[in-house]
Motif scaffolding. Sequence first.
Motif, PDB file in Angstrom:
ATOM      1  N   LEU A  39       6.730   2.806   8.402  1.00 36.16           N
ATOM      2  CA  LEU A  39       5.858   2.960   7.234  1.00 36.16           C
ATOM      3  C   LEU A  39       6.570   3.702   6.102  1.00 36.16           C
ATOM      4  O   LEU A  39       6.383   3.379   4.930  1.00 36.16           O
ATOM      5  N   LYS A  40       7.401   4.684   6.440  1.00 37.10           N
ATOM      6  CA  LYS A  40       8.131   5.434   5.418  1.00 37.10           C
ATOM      7  C   LYS A  40       9.148   4.534   4.717  1.00 37.10           C
ATOM      8  O   LYS A  40       9.278   4.576   3.486  1.00 37.10           O
ATOM      9  N   ILE A  41       9.866   3.714   5.471  1.00 37.70           N
ATOM     10  CA  ILE A  41      10.828   2.801   4.866  1.00 37.70           C
ATOM     11  C   ILE A  41      10.101   1.790   3.980  1.00 37.70           C
ATOM     12  O   ILE A  41      10.553   1.465   2.876  1.00 37.70           O
ATOM     13  N   LEU A  42       8.962   1.287   4.454  1.00 41.13           N
ATOM     14  CA  LEU A  42       8.169   0.356   3.651  1.00 41.13           C
ATOM     15  C   LEU A  42       7.697   1.024   2.360  1.00 41.13           C
ATOM     16  O   LEU A  42       7.717   0.416   1.288  1.00 41.13           O
ATOM     17  N   GLN A  43       7.302   2.283   2.442  1.00 38.37           N
ATOM     18  CA  GLN A  43       6.878   3.031   1.263  1.00 38.37           C
ATOM     19  C   GLN A  43       8.023   3.149   0.254  1.00 38.37           C
ATOM     20  O   GLN A  43       7.815   2.969  -0.945  1.00 38.37           O
ATOM     21  N   GLU A  44       9.216   3.428   0.725  1.00 35.32           N
ATOM     22  CA  GLU A  44      10.356   3.543  -0.176  1.00 35.32           C
ATOM     23  C   GLU A  44      10.712   2.202  -0.814  1.00 35.32           C
ATOM     24  O   GLU A  44      11.088   2.144  -1.984  1.00 35.32           O
ATOM     25  N   ALA A  45      10.577   1.121  -0.063  1.00 37.19           N
ATOM     26  CA  ALA A  45      10.845  -0.211  -0.616  1.00 37.19           C
ATOM     27  C   ALA A  45       9.834  -0.544  -1.717  1.00 37.19           C
ATOM     28  O   ALA A  45      10.205  -1.089  -2.765  1.00 37.19           O
ATOM     29  N   ILE A  46       8.570  -0.218  -1.489  1.00 43.33           N
ATOM     30  CA  ILE A  46       7.538  -0.446  -2.504  1.00 43.33           C
ATOM     31  C   ILE A  46       7.827   0.389  -3.749  1.00 43.33           C
ATOM     32  O   ILE A  46       7.735  -0.098  -4.882  1.00 43.33           O
ATOM     33  N   THR A  47       8.198   1.648  -3.551  1.00 43.66           N
ATOM     34  CA  THR A  47       8.499   2.526  -4.681  1.00 43.66           C
ATOM     35  C   THR A  47       9.643   1.972  -5.516  1.00 43.66           C
ATOM     36  O   THR A  47       9.565   1.914  -6.748  1.00 43.66           O
ATOM     37  N   ALA A  51      10.681  -1.142  -5.653  1.00 44.68           N
ATOM     38  CA  ALA A  51      10.275  -2.421  -6.260  1.00 44.68           C
ATOM     39  C   ALA A  51       9.368  -2.210  -7.467  1.00 44.68           C
ATOM     40  O   ALA A  51       9.355  -3.023  -8.386  1.00 44.68           O
ATOM     41  N   VAL A  52       8.615  -1.124  -7.499  1.00 52.09           N
ATOM     42  CA  VAL A  52       7.715  -0.848  -8.624  1.00 52.09           C
ATOM     43  C   VAL A  52       8.442  -0.115  -9.752  1.00 52.09           C
ATOM     44  O   VAL A  52       8.308  -0.472 -10.917  1.00 52.09           O
ATOM     45  N   PHE A  53       9.233   0.889  -9.414  1.00 48.30           N
ATOM     46  CA  PHE A  53       9.770   1.756 -10.452  1.00 48.30           C
ATOM     47  C   PHE A  53      11.037   1.252 -11.122  1.00 48.30           C
ATOM     48  O   PHE A  53      11.311   1.638 -12.251  1.00 48.30           O
ATOM     49  N   VAL A  54      11.831   0.412 -10.486  1.00 48.88           N
ATOM     50  CA  VAL A  54      13.011  -0.116 -11.175  1.00 48.88           C
ATOM     51  C   VAL A  54      12.595  -1.020 -12.332  1.00 48.88           C
ATOM     52  O   VAL A  54      13.065  -0.827 -13.464  1.00 48.88           O
ATOM     53  N   PRO A  55      11.700  -2.007 -12.112  1.00 44.81           N
ATOM     54  CA  PRO A  55      11.261  -2.787 -13.285  1.00 44.81           C
ATOM     55  C   PRO A  55      10.568  -1.923 -14.343  1.00 44.81           C
ATOM     56  O   PRO A  55      10.735  -2.149 -15.541  1.00 44.81           O
ATOM     57  N   PHE A  56       9.815  -0.922 -13.909  1.00 43.94           N
ATOM     58  CA  PHE A  56       9.166  -0.016 -14.850  1.00 43.94           C
ATOM     59  C   PHE A  56      10.198   0.731 -15.695  1.00 43.94           C
ATOM     60  O   PHE A  56      10.059   0.824 -16.912  1.00 43.94           O
ATOM     61  N   ALA A  57      11.241   1.232 -15.044  1.00 46.66           N
ATOM     62  CA  ALA A  57      12.276   1.972 -15.778  1.00 46.66           C
ATOM     63  C   ALA A  57      13.010   1.067 -16.757  1.00 46.66           C
ATOM     64  O   ALA A  57      13.329   1.479 -17.869  1.00 46.66           O
ATOM     65  N   LEU A  89      -0.562   4.638 -10.336  1.00 45.90           N
ATOM     66  CA  LEU A  89      -1.760   4.061  -9.730  1.00 45.90           C
ATOM     67  C   LEU A  89      -1.446   2.712  -9.095  1.00 45.90           C
ATOM     68  O   LEU A  89      -1.887   2.421  -7.986  1.00 45.90           O
ATOM     69  N   PHE A  90      -0.649   1.887  -9.783  1.00 52.39           N
ATOM     70  CA  PHE A  90      -0.262   0.585  -9.241  1.00 52.39           C
ATOM     71  C   PHE A  90       0.515   0.756  -7.932  1.00 52.39           C
ATOM     72  O   PHE A  90       0.253   0.062  -6.949  1.00 52.39           O
ATOM     73  N   GLU A  91       1.445   1.706  -7.915  1.00 51.24           N
ATOM     74  CA  GLU A  91       2.206   1.962  -6.687  1.00 51.24           C
ATOM     75  C   GLU A  91       1.279   2.449  -5.574  1.00 51.24           C
ATOM     76  O   GLU A  91       1.377   2.010  -4.429  1.00 51.24           O
ATOM     77  N   TYR A  92       0.364   3.333  -5.900  1.00 52.16           N
ATOM     78  CA  TYR A  92      -0.591   3.863  -4.927  1.00 52.16           C
ATOM     79  C   TYR A  92      -1.459   2.742  -4.355  1.00 52.16           C
ATOM     80  O   TYR A  92      -1.724   2.694  -3.148  1.00 52.16           O
ATOM     81  N   LEU A  93      -1.892   1.824  -5.216  1.00 54.21           N
ATOM     82  CA  LEU A  93      -2.729   0.713  -4.752  1.00 54.21           C
ATOM     83  C   LEU A  93      -1.974  -0.227  -3.818  1.00 54.21           C
ATOM     84  O   LEU A  93      -2.587  -0.917  -2.999  1.00 54.21           O
ATOM     85  N   LEU A  94      -0.665  -0.282  -3.917  1.00 53.38           N
ATOM     86  CA  LEU A  94       0.132  -1.071  -2.979  1.00 53.38           C
ATOM     87  C   LEU A  94       0.399  -0.317  -1.680  1.00 53.38           C
ATOM     88  O   LEU A  94       0.373  -0.894  -0.595  1.00 53.38           O
ATOM     89  N   GLN A  95       0.644   0.973  -1.778  1.00 50.91           N
ATOM     90  CA  GLN A  95       1.061   1.730  -0.609  1.00 50.91           C
ATOM     91  C   GLN A  95      -0.085   2.068   0.335  1.00 50.91           C
ATOM     92  O   GLN A  95       0.094   2.025   1.550  1.00 50.91           O
ATOM     93  N   VAL A  96      -1.234   2.408  -0.183  1.00 55.70           N
ATOM     94  CA  VAL A  96      -2.338   2.796   0.694  1.00 55.70           C
ATOM     95  C   VAL A  96      -2.774   1.647   1.601  1.00 55.70           C
ATOM     96  O   VAL A  96      -2.877   1.827   2.815  1.00 55.70           O
ATOM     97  N   PRO A  97      -3.004   0.442   1.078  1.00 58.65           N
ATOM     98  CA  PRO A  97      -3.337  -0.656   2.001  1.00 58.65           C
ATOM     99  C   PRO A  97      -2.193  -0.969   2.965  1.00 58.65           C
ATOM    100  O   PRO A  97      -2.444  -1.283   4.127  1.00 58.65           O
ATOM    101  N   ALA A  98      -0.957  -0.863   2.511  1.00 65.71           N
ATOM    102  CA  ALA A  98       0.171  -1.114   3.404  1.00 65.71           C
ATOM    103  C   ALA A  98       0.187  -0.103   4.540  1.00 65.71           C
ATOM    104  O   ALA A  98       0.440  -0.451   5.698  1.00 65.71           O
TER     105      ALA A  98
END
Length: 91
Positions: A45-53, A55-61, A23-32
């Motif tokens: 937009l696709k590259i930006l989406q991958e950068a957001i993903t 940035a969110v999932f590495v700290p999560f992991a 949900l946190f990732e979705y809330l960042l990507q949709v406005p972007a």
Amino acid sequence: MPTSGISTTGRGDRRPGLVGIALFEYLLQVPANRIGLPRDVSGQLKILQEAITLAVFVPFAVFYMQQPLKLDYLWAGLCILAAVYFIFRSP
């Protein structure tokens, strides 16, 4: 009664944090995507989406899933940063 490993709640054995992080990732990507759509091309937009993903999932992991921080995360991050640079630089 033996368990078959199948959950009757429909959630399986997913950890509760997975829904929150998605949900946190979705809330960042949709406005972007909505902000960038009028001026950026779909490749940007696709590259930006991958950068957001990443940035969110590495700290999560690392912090939530207790995965060890690997050098591969650094290389993946550098590749994504290079892709962001090349896709957004002026022609």
